[in-house]
Motif scaffolding. Structure first.
Motif, PDB file in Angstrom:
ATOM      1  N   SER A 655       2.173  57.677 -28.527  1.00 22.48           N
ATOM      2  CA  SER A 655       0.954  56.987 -28.136  1.00 22.48           C
ATOM      3  C   SER A 655      -0.037  56.990 -29.291  1.00 22.48           C
ATOM      4  O   SER A 655       0.171  57.641 -30.326  1.00 22.48           O
ATOM      5  N   LEU A 656      -1.121  56.270 -29.106  1.00 30.99           N
ATOM      6  CA  LEU A 656      -2.211  56.158 -30.061  1.00 30.99           C
ATOM      7  C   LEU A 656      -3.321  55.395 -29.352  1.00 30.99           C
ATOM      8  O   LEU A 656      -3.101  54.858 -28.258  1.00 30.99           O
ATOM      9  N   PRO A 657      -4.508  55.326 -29.922  1.00 30.37           N
ATOM     10  CA  PRO A 657      -5.535  54.489 -29.297  1.00 30.37           C
ATOM     11  C   PRO A 657      -5.098  53.020 -29.286  1.00 30.37           C
ATOM     12  O   PRO A 657      -5.025  52.361 -30.319  1.00 30.37           O
ATOM     13  N   LEU A 658      -4.766  52.525 -28.108  1.00 26.37           N
ATOM     14  CA  LEU A 658      -4.303  51.150 -27.905  1.00 26.37           C
ATOM     15  C   LEU A 658      -4.972  50.653 -26.630  1.00 26.37           C
ATOM     16  O   LEU A 658      -4.502  50.937 -25.521  1.00 26.37           O
ATOM     17  N   PHE A 659      -6.076  49.942 -26.792  1.00 26.54           N
ATOM     18  CA  PHE A 659      -6.920  49.585 -25.659  1.00 26.54           C
ATOM     19  C   PHE A 659      -6.951  48.072 -25.451  1.00 26.54           C
ATOM     20  O   PHE A 659      -6.917  47.298 -26.409  1.00 26.54           O
ATOM     21  N   VAL A 660      -7.050  47.695 -24.164  1.00 27.22           N
ATOM     22  CA  VAL A 660      -7.169  46.287 -23.797  1.00 27.22           C
ATOM     23  C   VAL A 660      -8.629  45.990 -23.468  1.00 27.22           C
ATOM     24  O   VAL A 660      -9.263  46.713 -22.686  1.00 27.22           O
ATOM     25  N   ARG A 661      -9.128  44.949 -24.047  1.00 24.92           N
ATOM     26  CA  ARG A 661     -10.501  44.500 -23.840  1.00 24.92           C
ATOM     27  C   ARG A 661     -10.694  43.994 -22.403  1.00 24.92           C
ATOM     28  O   ARG A 661      -9.782  43.434 -21.799  1.00 24.92           O
ATOM     29  N   GLU A 662     -11.877  44.207 -21.865  1.00 26.75           N
ATOM     30  CA  GLU A 662     -12.144  43.703 -20.524  1.00 26.75           C
ATOM     31  C   GLU A 662     -12.062  42.176 -20.491  1.00 26.75           C
ATOM     32  O   GLU A 662     -12.199  41.493 -21.501  1.00 26.75           O
ATOM     33  N   ASN A 663     -11.825  41.659 -19.281  1.00 27.80           N
ATOM     34  CA  ASN A 663     -11.700  40.217 -19.048  1.00 27.80           C
ATOM     35  C   ASN A 663     -10.555  39.597 -19.835  1.00 27.80           C
ATOM     36  O   ASN A 663     -10.623  38.450 -20.275  1.00 27.80           O
ATOM     37  N   SER A 664      -9.487  40.372 -20.011  1.00 30.31           N
ATOM     38  CA  SER A 664      -8.321  39.891 -20.741  1.00 30.31           C
ATOM     39  C   SER A 664      -7.156  39.654 -19.795  1.00 30.31           C
ATOM     40  O   SER A 664      -7.004  40.353 -18.786  1.00 30.31           O
ATOM     41  N   ILE A 665      -6.346  38.678 -20.135  1.00 34.87           N
ATOM     42  CA  ILE A 665      -5.054  38.479 -19.491  1.00 34.87           C
ATOM     43  C   ILE A 665      -4.000  38.527 -20.587  1.00 34.87           C
ATOM     44  O   ILE A 665      -4.022  37.699 -21.509  1.00 34.87           O
ATOM     45  N   LEU A 666      -3.108  39.500 -20.513  1.00 37.95           N
ATOM     46  CA  LEU A 666      -2.031  39.625 -21.487  1.00 37.95           C
ATOM     47  C   LEU A 666      -0.749  39.057 -20.898  1.00 37.95           C
ATOM     48  O   LEU A 666      -0.350  39.419 -19.785  1.00 37.95           O
ATOM     49  N   ALA A 667      -0.101  38.185 -21.647  1.00 34.97           N
ATOM     50  CA  ALA A 667       1.218  37.684 -21.248  1.00 34.97           C
ATOM     51  C   ALA A 667       2.271  38.634 -21.797  1.00 34.97           C
ATOM     52  O   ALA A 667       2.425  38.767 -23.014  1.00 34.97           O
ATOM     53  N   ILE A 668       2.994  39.299 -20.905  1.00 34.29           N
ATOM     54  CA  ILE A 668       3.971  40.325 -21.276  1.00 34.29           C
ATOM     55  C   ILE A 668       5.370  39.835 -20.921  1.00 34.29           C
ATOM     56  O   ILE A 668       5.607  39.328 -19.819  1.00 34.29           O
ATOM     57  N   GLY A 669       6.294  39.998 -21.854  1.00 39.76           N
ATOM     58  CA  GLY A 669       7.633  39.468 -21.675  1.00 39.76           C
ATOM     59  C   GLY A 669       8.552  40.379 -20.887  1.00 39.76           C
ATOM     60  O   GLY A 669       8.290  41.573 -20.684  1.00 39.76           O
ATOM     61  N   SER A 670       9.676  39.799 -20.474  1.00 40.45           N
ATOM     62  CA  SER A 670      10.661  40.522 -19.670  1.00 40.45           C
ATOM     63  C   SER A 670      11.800  41.089 -20.499  1.00 40.45           C
ATOM     64  O   SER A 670      12.719  41.707 -19.965  1.00 40.45           O
ATOM     65  N   GLU A 686      -0.745  40.370 -17.143  1.00 35.41           N
ATOM     66  CA  GLU A 686      -1.495  41.584 -16.848  1.00 35.41           C
ATOM     67  C   GLU A 686      -2.981  41.297 -17.014  1.00 35.41           C
ATOM     68  O   GLU A 686      -3.437  40.931 -18.102  1.00 35.41           O
ATOM     69  N   CYS A 687      -3.734  41.464 -15.939  1.00 39.86           N
ATOM     70  CA  CYS A 687      -5.161  41.129 -15.921  1.00 39.86           C
ATOM     71  C   CYS A 687      -5.981  42.412 -15.983  1.00 39.86           C
ATOM     72  O   CYS A 687      -5.690  43.376 -15.257  1.00 39.86           O
ATOM     73  N   TYR A 688      -6.993  42.433 -16.833  1.00 40.50           N
ATOM     74  CA  TYR A 688      -7.734  43.662 -17.079  1.00 40.50           C
ATOM     75  C   TYR A 688      -9.230  43.467 -16.875  1.00 40.50           C
ATOM     76  O   TYR A 688      -9.873  42.654 -17.554  1.00 40.50           O
ATOM     77  N   GLN A 689      -9.783  44.211 -15.925  1.00 37.55           N
ATOM     78  CA  GLN A 689     -11.230  44.401 -15.753  1.00 37.55           C
ATOM     79  C   GLN A 689     -12.011  43.084 -15.881  1.00 37.55           C
ATOM     80  O   GLN A 689     -12.806  42.887 -16.799  1.00 37.55           O
ATOM     81  N   PHE A 690     -11.769  42.202 -14.911  1.00 43.06           N
ATOM     82  CA  PHE A 690     -12.475  40.925 -14.923  1.00 43.06           C
ATOM     83  C   PHE A 690     -13.983  41.135 -14.841  1.00 43.06           C
ATOM     84  O   PHE A 690     -14.465  42.024 -14.137  1.00 43.06           O
ATOM     85  N   VAL A 691     -14.705  40.300 -15.561  1.00 42.00           N
ATOM     86  CA  VAL A 691     -16.169  40.313 -15.566  1.00 42.00           C
ATOM     87  C   VAL A 691     -16.655  39.164 -14.707  1.00 42.00           C
ATOM     88  O   VAL A 691     -16.151  38.042 -14.813  1.00 42.00           O
ATOM     89  N   ASP A 692     -17.634  39.416 -13.855  1.00 44.95           N
ATOM     90  CA  ASP A 692     -18.126  38.385 -12.938  1.00 44.95           C
ATOM     91  C   ASP A 692     -18.536  37.112 -13.672  1.00 44.95           C
ATOM     92  O   ASP A 692     -19.249  37.167 -14.703  1.00 44.95           O
ATOM     93  N   ASN A 693     -18.063  36.005 -13.134  1.00 52.61           N
ATOM     94  CA  ASN A 693     -18.464  34.664 -13.566  1.00 52.61           C
ATOM     95  C   ASN A 693     -18.123  34.370 -15.029  1.00 52.61           C
ATOM     96  O   ASN A 693     -18.775  33.546 -15.667  1.00 52.61           O
ATOM     97  N   LYS A 694     -17.109  35.028 -15.515  1.00 51.60           N
ATOM     98  CA  LYS A 694     -16.653  34.787 -16.882  1.00 51.60           C
ATOM     99  C   LYS A 694     -15.156  34.510 -16.848  1.00 51.60           C
ATOM    100  O   LYS A 694     -14.370  35.357 -16.424  1.00 51.60           O
ATOM    101  N   GLU A 695     -14.765  33.336 -17.281  1.00 51.22           N
ATOM    102  CA  GLU A 695     -13.359  32.950 -17.177  1.00 51.22           C
ATOM    103  C   GLU A 695     -12.485  33.755 -18.132  1.00 51.22           C
ATOM    104  O   GLU A 695     -12.853  34.014 -19.269  1.00 51.22           O
TER     105      GLU A 695
END
Length: 770
Positions: A655-670, A686-695
């Motif tokens: 592991s290491l510091p690997l963070f996902v920004r809020e209001n992000s959608i990551l497309a992850i493969g199979s 993968e949807c992360y920490q949606f922010v109100d009224n922000k697409e």
């Protein structure tokens, strides 16, 4: 280059002349020309016996201004010149008694006539300005001429870029000579010198000179960025944009957008290393060893000694080591590998090709007609003259034979220390060719790959570069040492290169020189496999992970598979780079310019717009990073952290510091076994920490970069509205790390067990009620 002795005095032997006033202005639809004498004009007699500078302002495209200044313009035009856009935008300039002004897009310029100044604006925001001494003609001690430009630095203004530089990330206070050299990663020299810098004030500057450009960045004059060239003319561009990303988009629109590398190139590359002994048995031992340990491998690279010693380059396999190269390559490719071989633009005297090249005039010559030769790399080597079209055809014919044999890519090494005491076929000026040679060399090879393999398959592994070389990805960081210090300097170089218009960058995992400790190797492996491109390579020892320790095997397998799963996200980011010029690996300032804490960060970066990576560079396993404001989710643990502060934690090697920004959608493969697969099939959003009224949005492509599906989501209170365009594709949506929806092309939706209620409108749009 320095011309002054402190703030008040001029260095002995130099005479600096600069405009005092604008005496006349000529305005046309495409340019504004200023005539500026270097003396105050009180009466007609003052117009005699003095130098005068002519300054021409124009715009090749919206939001880009070209400044050209000269003392005498009657000199012979010298080649080569950078390949930059040469169109003209209508200016519609206005003139009052003391001010001439015009706009190009949102960039505005105001020229004060007396005293002479030029001020540049983005909208109403002042970017920088040229004061009365900001353009100067200088006579040197030997009667040589220089042209100098200066742009004022504001309080708190930082300068970045100037190519792949391993010195401090913020260039303020540095002296930078733009001159390609082979100096490793531990010196001020650089393989990739780019006379372009970008400022945190929101603009970029390209000094449009292939020859040596000397920069004094807040050094000789601490409140100015200074650039100078030898000669009678100076040309540079001011590049604006509403954001720093827009500045890079405009810069790469001016100089060329990066090609889209093939998907397979993002997988793990393994090499024979440099001075090691090897043959097909050793190669198969390494390749099979990776497969036996379930480590995904995409490319095998043969370094220098695939050719016989003292004969680089003859483009022929050393038959003592590889008696059946065609059969060997076929067997390797049957294992699912792509093949890369090392080349350079030099022909050693012992090579069978030397006489052929010399006889036909394919090598650089001395003024007396002799072939230029030296012994520094290969004994008696000559340098291929890529200004000669026949030499290019000849060189490509040797490479084509390798492509026909089964080679897929070339590592285009060297091309930096190009001599200047030579004569070129087309009469090019050798000083202007010194840096530009790297562009021509890589262009010849890349164009061949596009022609023979197709645009979707062309990729090189290049070390040297000049302006425009970003069109020929990818580039790697050169010779680094097997230490944490060298790991850090390599990253600084990559971040500087990314702010110089380059979309892709790699480095030698574990360091090139010497052999890393298992600790350094494992930490560097995580860093390398979270870079745009990833290669295991070294000098005097092999880089297969089991030679370090068994845990290194697990680390390599873990991060190789992780990167392959990230490919839908990474490749969509690469498609974005191909269209916009915004790099895949991004300094924090590029995403968070409004947060001044990010302006100096050089040990962490954004991989695309959503993933933050902070490589661990200490033997204690302590990972530290700054998280800008907002909610951040650790990608591996799903722990949510509030940003706006520094985070510090001890991590194991997995592991290491690997963070996902809020209001992000990551497309992850199979698929985790290879990088080139159908990214849109069974993709997980993968949807992360949606922010109100922000697409939030994401898209997936096929391996050729064609968009196959999209998703958009907006959160309003406890409701998330989701819209998808995924025709005939199955996909999964995961919210904050917990699976909530599974949808197929038929539109089936399953409610999760954590109390989330699904309201389905149709297969393309639905709501999640929290």
């Amino acid at each position: 280059m320095k011309f002054t002795d402190g703030f008040w005095l001029t260095r002995e032997g130099f005479d600096i002349q600069h405009p005092r006033t604008v005496r006349d202005v000529a305005i046309s639809e495409e340019k504004v020309t200023l005539y500026a004498p270097c003396k105050e004009i009180q009466h007609r007699g003052d117009t005699l016996n003095l130098p005068s500078l002519t300054i021409e302002l124009s715009s090749p495209m919206e939001n880009v201004l070209k400044v050209k200044a000269w003392h005498h313009k009657g000199g012979v035009k010298k080649l080569p010149s950078f390949d930059v856009k040469a169109e003209a935008v209508s200016l519609q300039a206005e003139r009052t008694e003391n001010v001439t002004s015009f706009r190009s897009g949102d960039v505005k310029v105001e020229i004060a006539h007396n005293p002479f100044t030029i001020t540049f604006y983005q909208g109403d925001l002042k970017l920088t300005d040229v004061d009365p001494k900001g353009i100067a003609w200088i006579k040197g001690p030997q009667k040589e001429s220089y042209m100098r430009g200066q742009l004022n630095l504001g309080v708190g203004e930082n300068v970045y870029g100037l190519g792949e530089r391993f010195t401090p990330f913020v260039k303020n206070g540095q002296i930078v000579d733009v001159w390609n050299e082979d100096g490793g990663t531990s010196s001020e020299q650089s393989y990739k010198n780019i006379p372009f810098y970008i400022s945190n004030r929101g603009y970029g500057v390209l000094v449009n000179h292939p020859e040596k450009v000397s920069f004094e960045v807040g050094s000789e004059a601490v409140s100015k960025t200074q650039f100078s060239v030898e000669g009678e003319q100076l040309e540079y561009y001011i590049i604006g944009g509403s954001t720093l990303k827009d500045v890079l988009t405009n810069y790469t629109e001016l100089t060329g957008k990066p090609a889209l590398p093939p998907a397979w190139s993002y997988g793990l590359w393994l090499t024979t290393s440099f001075t090691t002994e090897y043959n097909e048995e050793t190669v198969n031992h390494f390749v099979d060893g990776m497969a036996e340990r379930d480590i995904p491998l995409s490319v095998f690279h043969f370094d220098c000694f695939w050719m016989k010693e003292f004969e680089w380059c003859n483009f022929e396999w050393d038959k003592d080591a590889f008696p059946e190269p065609e059969a060997m390559l076929r067997r390797l490719k049957e294992k699912g590998l792509k093949i890369c071989v090392w080349i350079n633009p030099y022909i050693a005297e012992k090579s069978k090709l030397f006489d052929e090249a010399a006889e036909h005039g394919y090598l650089l010559k001395k003024a007396n007609g002799d072939v230029w030769q030296w012994d520094l790399w290969q004994a008696g080597m000559g340098v291929v003259d890529f200004t000669n079209p026949k030499a290019c055809e000849w060189y490509c014919s040797k490479l084509k034979a390798l492509l026909d044999m089964g080679v897929d890519s070339f590592k285009t090494d060297f091309g930096e220390r190009i001599p200047t005491n030579v004569v070129y076929y087309d009469g090019s000026d050798p000083n202007r060719m010194h840096n530009y040679y790297a562009y021509q060399y890589n262009k010849v090879v890349f164009d061949l790959l596009e022609k023979e393999k197709g645009k979707q398959e062309a990729v090189v592994f290049a070390r040297s570069a000049a302006v425009g070389s970003q069109k020929f990805p990818v580039h790697w960081g050169g010779d680094c040492n097997a230490t944490y210090e060298s790991m850090a300097e390599s990253l600084r170089g990559g971040l500087s290169l990314s702010l110089s218009g380059f979309g892709y960058w790699s480095h030698d995992i574990g360091g090139f020189e010497n052999t890393a400790s298992p600790d350094v190797f494992k930490r560097w492996t995580a860093f390398g496999l979270l870079s745009s491109h990833s290669r295991l390579h070294g000098s005097s020892s092999y880089r297969v992970p089991w030679l370090f320790d068994e845990e290194a095997v697990e680390v390599t397998k873990h991060f190789s598979k992780l990167k392959n799963q990230l490919m839908p996200y990474l490749f969509s980011t690469s498609v974005e780079n191909h269209k916009t010029g915004v790099p895949v690996m991004r300094p924090m300032i590029l995403e968070f310019a409004d947060d001044p804490n990010t302006h100096v960060l050089d040990r962490q970066y954004m991989l695309g717009s959503s993933l933050l990576v902070a490589p661990i560079m200490n033997e204690d396993g302590v990972g530290s990073c700054y998280l800008p404001h907002g909610k951040w989710t650790h990608y591996l643990t799903k722990e949510v952290v509030e940003g706006g502060s520094w985070q510090k934690e001890t991590y194991d090697y997995m592991s290491l510091p690997l963070f996902v920004r809020e209001n992000s959608i990551l497309a992850i493969g199979s698929v985790d076994s290879r990088p080139d697969y159908d990214f849109s099939n069974d993709v997980t959003f993968e949807c992360y920490q949606f922010v109100d009224n922000k697409e939030a949005s994401a898209f997936v492509t096929d391996i050729n970069g064609v968009v196959k599906g999209e998703i958009k989501a907006v959160k309003e209170g406890n409701k998330i509205s989701v819209e998808t365009k995924m025709p005939d594709l199955s996909y999964t949506i995961v919210l904050n790390g917990v699976q909530t929806i599974t949808s197929t092309s038929a539109g089936n939706v399953e409610q999760s067990s954590d109390g989330v209620r699904i309201q389905l409108n149709n297969s393309q749009a639905f709501e999640i009620i929290l």
